[in-house]
Design a protein around this motif. Structure first.
Motif, PDB file in Angstrom:
ATOM      1  N   THR A 158      21.886  50.579 -34.556  1.00  0.00           N
ATOM      2  CA  THR A 158      22.394  50.830 -33.195  1.00  0.00           C
ATOM      3  C   THR A 158      21.644  49.948 -32.197  1.00  0.00           C
ATOM      4  O   THR A 158      22.249  49.319 -31.322  1.00  0.00           O
ATOM      5  N   LEU A 159      20.319  49.917 -32.345  1.00  0.00           N
ATOM      6  CA  LEU A 159      19.513  49.165 -31.365  1.00  0.00           C
ATOM      7  C   LEU A 159      19.805  47.671 -31.443  1.00  0.00           C
ATOM      8  O   LEU A 159      19.835  46.983 -30.409  1.00  0.00           O
ATOM      9  N   GLN A 160      20.032  47.170 -32.647  1.00  0.00           N
ATOM     10  CA  GLN A 160      20.368  45.748 -32.756  1.00  0.00           C
ATOM     11  C   GLN A 160      21.690  45.462 -32.046  1.00  0.00           C
ATOM     12  O   GLN A 160      21.826  44.456 -31.344  1.00  0.00           O
ATOM     13  N   ALA A 161      22.655  46.379 -32.213  1.00  0.00           N
ATOM     14  CA  ALA A 161      23.950  46.204 -31.537  1.00  0.00           C
ATOM     15  C   ALA A 161      23.763  46.301 -30.018  1.00  0.00           C
ATOM     16  O   ALA A 161      24.333  45.508 -29.253  1.00  0.00           O
ATOM     17  N   TRP A 162      22.948  47.255 -29.570  1.00  0.00           N
ATOM     18  CA  TRP A 162      22.690  47.413 -28.117  1.00  0.00           C
ATOM     19  C   TRP A 162      21.997  46.157 -27.580  1.00  0.00           C
ATOM     20  O   TRP A 162      22.313  45.693 -26.487  1.00  0.00           O
TER      21      TRP A 162
END
Ligand SMILES: NC(=O)c1ccc[n+]([C@@H]2O[C@H](COP(=O)([O-])OP(=O)(O)OC[C@H]3O[C@@H](n4cnc5c(N)ncnc54)[C@H](OP(=O)(O)O)[C@@H]3O)[C@@H](O)[C@H]2O)c1
Length: 308
Positions: A158-162
């Motif tokens: 999720t954080l990589q996508a964010w």
């Protein structure tokens, strides 16, 4: 400091005293010194090496009377050159308190907002990070850490996508109290983290063996948590005078002794002492200025501390 500057400073402090202001009200820039900064390896962006934590100290609840005493604490932090404020949804009301304090301290342009995600599952993680953002009142976080590695393989995606979408600037992962270091090492070698947070202090130096060198090798910024071992370090030195040679690295009190030891490790980017007292904040922010101990002096600091 030359004699004229010393005299000017004495006169200035005297005038403050006469005005009924405590010495800690002297703004840091009156000392005209540059704060010590460290680059975030992923970007080269520089961060002041002393930040502030918020675990127990800012978890004071909703009442204004409990929050008001924290306003001078955070104001002093920013006035004296601080940037990273660290929190987590795990810290009770701390995030709401930080959001409130930021509205009362307009001079926080330097804020480097650091929170954590601490839950299971993708949807719950996203909801929690969005809730944290609203509580702080920031457009986005500078760094979001995965707190205590909880469900880290889910949140890292999720954080990589964010991050790719510009919703967070850096991503990190944490532990503390010396827990689960092998698992943290595996996470750091498997996924591209910008930041890692773990415990490092004069009392707890186990991360010197593997995690600090690993972070340096992989160019990951290090946030050192629990720099005072939760305050226990002050009990260990109670009634003991600061060694005279501490002046060689511009150290005026035990808080600065503990913080400058951490800040002088070459792999450390920032350390995040927590306090609910403005006077303590002044002491802690003093570690952001002046000389740092040399490697030889660091060895002497350890020997001396262990002999007390
Ligand atoms: N797993 C994780 O991600 C994790 C785990 C632990 C901590 N953290 C982060 O790291 C931060 C720091 O760790 P911590 O809060 O456990 O402990 P700490 O910063 O090592 O110690 C805080 C204690 O030291 C006292 N203190 C601060 N400055 C002082 C001074 N100049 N003189 C005397 N006493 C002083 C404070 O009391 P006063 O209020 O009286 O000053 C407070 O009780 C946390 O707040 C949190 O943000 C992260």
């Amino acid at each position: 400091m030359d004699r004229v500057a010393q005299w000017d400073r004495r006169r200035f402090l005297g005038a403050l005293g006469a005005a009924g202001l405590p010495a800690w009200a002297v703004p840091a820039d009156a000392q005209a010194r540059e704060p010590i900064k460290r680059p975030i390896p992923a970007s080269g962006e520089e961060l002041p090496v002393i930040g502030v934590g918020s675990w127990l100290t800012f978890n004071v609840g909703a009442s204004a009377s409990a929050r008001v005493p924290l306003v001078p604490v955070i104001r002093t932090f920013f006035e004296r050159g601080g940037a990273m404020v660290d929190s987590s949804p795990m810290y009770g009301t701390s995030e709401a308190v930080i959001g409130d304090l930021l509205t009362k301290v307009p001079q926080h342009q330097r804020l480097f907002a650091a929170t954590k995600v601490w839950t299971y599952g993708k949807a719950a993680g996203e909801r929690q990070m969005e809730s944290s953002r609203r509580l702080w009142g920031v457009p986005k976080f500078d760094v979001i850490h995965i707190h205590n590695m909880l469900d880290w393989e889910t949140h890292v995606e999720t954080l990589q996508a964010w991050k790719a979408a510009g919703r967070v600037r850096y991503i990190g992962i944490t532990t503390s109290h010396g827990r689960r270091h092998e698992e943290l090492e595996r996470a750091l070698t498997r996924s591209p983290f910008d930041f890692v947070q773990f415990t490092y202090s004069l009392y707890d130096r186990q991360t010197e063996k593997r995690l600090l060198p690993l972070a340096a090798e992989r160019r990951i910024a290090v946030v050192a948590n629990r720099p005072f071992d939760g305050g226990n370090l002050f009990d260990a030195v109670k009634g003991k005078p600061l060694p005279t040679w501490a002046r060689e690295f511009d150290c005026e009190n035990w808080a600065q002794y503990f913080l400058k030891f951490i800040a002088s490790h070459p792999a450390v980017t920032v350390t995040i002492p927590a306090t609910a007292k403005a006077g303590h904040m002044v002491e802690n922010m003093g570690a952001l200025y002046g000389r740092l101990p040399t490697p030889e002096m660091r060895r002497r600091m350890v020997q001396h501390f262990e002999s007390l």
